[in-house]
Scaffold this active site. Structure first.
Site, mmCIF file in Angstrom:
data_model
loop_
_atom_site.group_PDB
_atom_site.id
_atom_site.type_symbol
_atom_site.label_atom_id
_atom_site.label_comp_id
_atom_site.label_asym_id
_atom_site.label_seq_id
_atom_site.Cartn_x
_atom_site.Cartn_y
_atom_site.Cartn_z
ATOM 1 N N ASP A 72 32.341 63.518 33.636
ATOM 2 C CA ASP A 72 33.425 63.135 34.552
ATOM 3 C C ASP A 72 33.686 61.630 34.587
ATOM 4 O O ASP A 72 32.845 60.818 34.223
ATOM 5 C CB ASP A 72 33.167 63.655 35.977
ATOM 6 C CG ASP A 72 31.811 63.225 36.544
ATOM 7 O OD1 ASP A 72 30.856 63.051 35.770
ATOM 8 O OD2 ASP A 72 31.720 63.063 37.776
ATOM 9 N N GLU A 138 29.138 64.560 37.929
ATOM 10 C CA GLU A 138 27.940 63.792 38.275
ATOM 11 C C GLU A 138 28.263 62.759 39.348
ATOM 12 O O GLU A 138 27.458 62.503 40.228
ATOM 13 C CB GLU A 138 27.374 63.092 37.033
ATOM 14 C CG GLU A 138 26.025 62.414 37.258
ATOM 15 C CD GLU A 138 26.136 61.051 37.921
ATOM 16 O OE1 GLU A 138 25.202 60.656 38.636
ATOM 17 O OE2 GLU A 138 27.170 60.372 37.760
HETATM 18 ZN ZN ZN Z 1 28.741 56.466 37.831
HETATM 19 ZN ZN ZN Z 2 27.276 57.548 35.427
#
Ligand code: ZN
Ligand code: ZN
Length: 414
Positions: A72, A138
């Site tokens: 991401d 994440e």
């Molecule tokens: Zn980051």
């Molecule tokens: Zn990262």
């Protein structure tokens, strides 16, 4: 990897960089990953934990290795001026149109893992089972847990080790590997305090949540100074405090958002318990009509690198990648959810920092002190100017993952 193959991965990287996607929106990236892994002969499953992709290559008896990359990007307006800079916008979770940029280098991680996937698929010399995890989301701390809850371990197998890397503004050619607690645990909390609103001229009829919030903020600052040992590390930050709309109205409620960083699980428990005790205690002292609400916005456990496994990886890096220097970067107060994958599997974790900064910038650095100063002067991860150099970052990133995986995958008997 041959130069022509490496050139292709440079293209993959530039393409991913140009097309960043927000957390849980990694549809295009996941599609590219799935197509490439399928072409390489991996058994591919998409939609694991919403937008995650898992590729498995099973060659029978031997160790099981999990390699993980996150996919991401961030709501950041890119200011690198690179020819392959992002101009993409997307709708965030609140319905707002925001610019999107790979400002944390997850495009490096994804590309390097695709490169390692090709290296390992084309290498007949190992046996065992390889599980490649392309994790979504994440940045908001929700991707690893989403994949675990979607059966990552039960559906694809329990790894003997979880391996991964994060690009950082260390010189390219340097790998930072810290054994023990390497990345901080991070807990985000939202606290809603309830009082009794009323006229600003008649405080005696109210329970003033502004005064309550102020005393909570001050008292929270005694946790680190008075309740955590001087030899331990913790950070308690109140990054958001909202109460009231006008000078002559005492508001009904106040909202605080906290960011808490710790390394030791016992310290973490102690700090979180202290927050709960202080918030409830202050509310009671103020005569609040209702108990405060305390909710987790996110929660990352600390990343703890297993020492024996870390030693094995370091030794293999030194043997196979002589151009790479492995250093101990010290503890990082940033956070990562890769540790949850290892925790869910009950497996050791080895997670290293991959240098991505132009080595030329470090030409004058003679001592570790000089090096630290240069690192501090460079755009960090999440900066709109974060711009890893493509080489030698990618080639080292690909080789590091493949080398670390081979450390566990026993050579096939001939
Ligand atoms: Zn980051
Ligand atoms: Zn990262």
């Amino acid at each position: 990897m041959e130069k022509s193959r490496l050139d292709e991965f440079h293209e993959v990287y530039r393409d991913l960089h140009r097309h960043p996607e927000l957390s849980f929106q990694e549809h295009r990236t996941a599609g590219i990953v799935a197509d490439r892994l399928t072409a390489l002969g991996y058994t591919v499953t998409t939609g694991v934990g919403q937008t995650g992709v898992v590729g498995v290559l099973d060659r029978g008896a031997g160790a099981t290795v999990m390699l993980r990359a996150d996919m991401d990007a961030l709501p950041v307006l890119e200011a690198t001026g690179l020819p392959y800079a992002s101009t993409v916008t997307a709708t965030n979770a609140n319905g707002l149109e925001v610019p999107v940029m790979h400002a944390c280098g997850h495009d490096v991680h994804t590309t390097a893992l695709l490169g390692a996937a090709e290296e390992l698929a084309g290498d007949p010399s190992w046996v065992g089972k390889l599980i490649l995890v392309f994790q979504p989301s994440e940045e908001i701390g929700k991707g690893a847990i989403a994949m675990i809850e979607d059966g990552l371990i039960s559906r694809f197998g329990t790894p003997d080790v979880v391996l991964g890397q994060h690009v950082a503004p260390l010189p390219a050619g340097v790998i930072g590997l810290r054994e023990g607690a390497a990345f901080a645990a991070s807990d985000g909390l939202r606290i809603t305090l309830h009082g009794r609103g009323g006229h600003g001229s008649r405080p005696e009829t109210t329970v003033d949540t502004v005064v309550l919030a102020a005393s909570v903020v001050m008292r929270l600052q005694t946790i680190v100074s008075r309740e955590v040992a001087g030899t331990e590390t913790a950070v308690v930050t109140v990054g958001m405090l909202r109460a009231g709309d006008a000078a002559n109205i005492i508001p009904d409620s106040a909202v605080l958002e906290l960011s808490i960083r710790t390394f030791d699980p016992d310290v973490r428990t102690r700090v979180l318990d202290a927050v709960t005790r202080i918030v409830n205690g202050e509310a009671e002292t103020a005569g609040a009509p209702r108990k405060p609400e305390i909710e987790f916005i996110h929660s990352f456990p600390s990343v703890v690198n297993d020492a024996p496994a870390g030693d094995r990886v370091s030794a293999e890096f030194a043997r196979v990648l002589p151009q790479v220097r492995v250093v101990d970067p010290g503890v990082v107060t940033g956070s990562e959810d890769v540790g949850m994958l290892a925790e869910a599997a009950g497996a050791p974790c080895v997670y290293w920092l991959l240098g991505g900064a132009d080595p030329a910038k470090f030409a004058q650095a003679k001592t570790i002190d000089d090096l630290t100063k240069v690192v501090a002067s460079l755009p960090s991860n999440h900066s709109p100017k974060f711009a890893p150099v493509i080489e030698p970052t990618l080639e080292i990133g690909i080789n590091a993952l493949a080398t670390a995986a081979r450390t566990w995958l026993a050579p096939a008997a001939h």
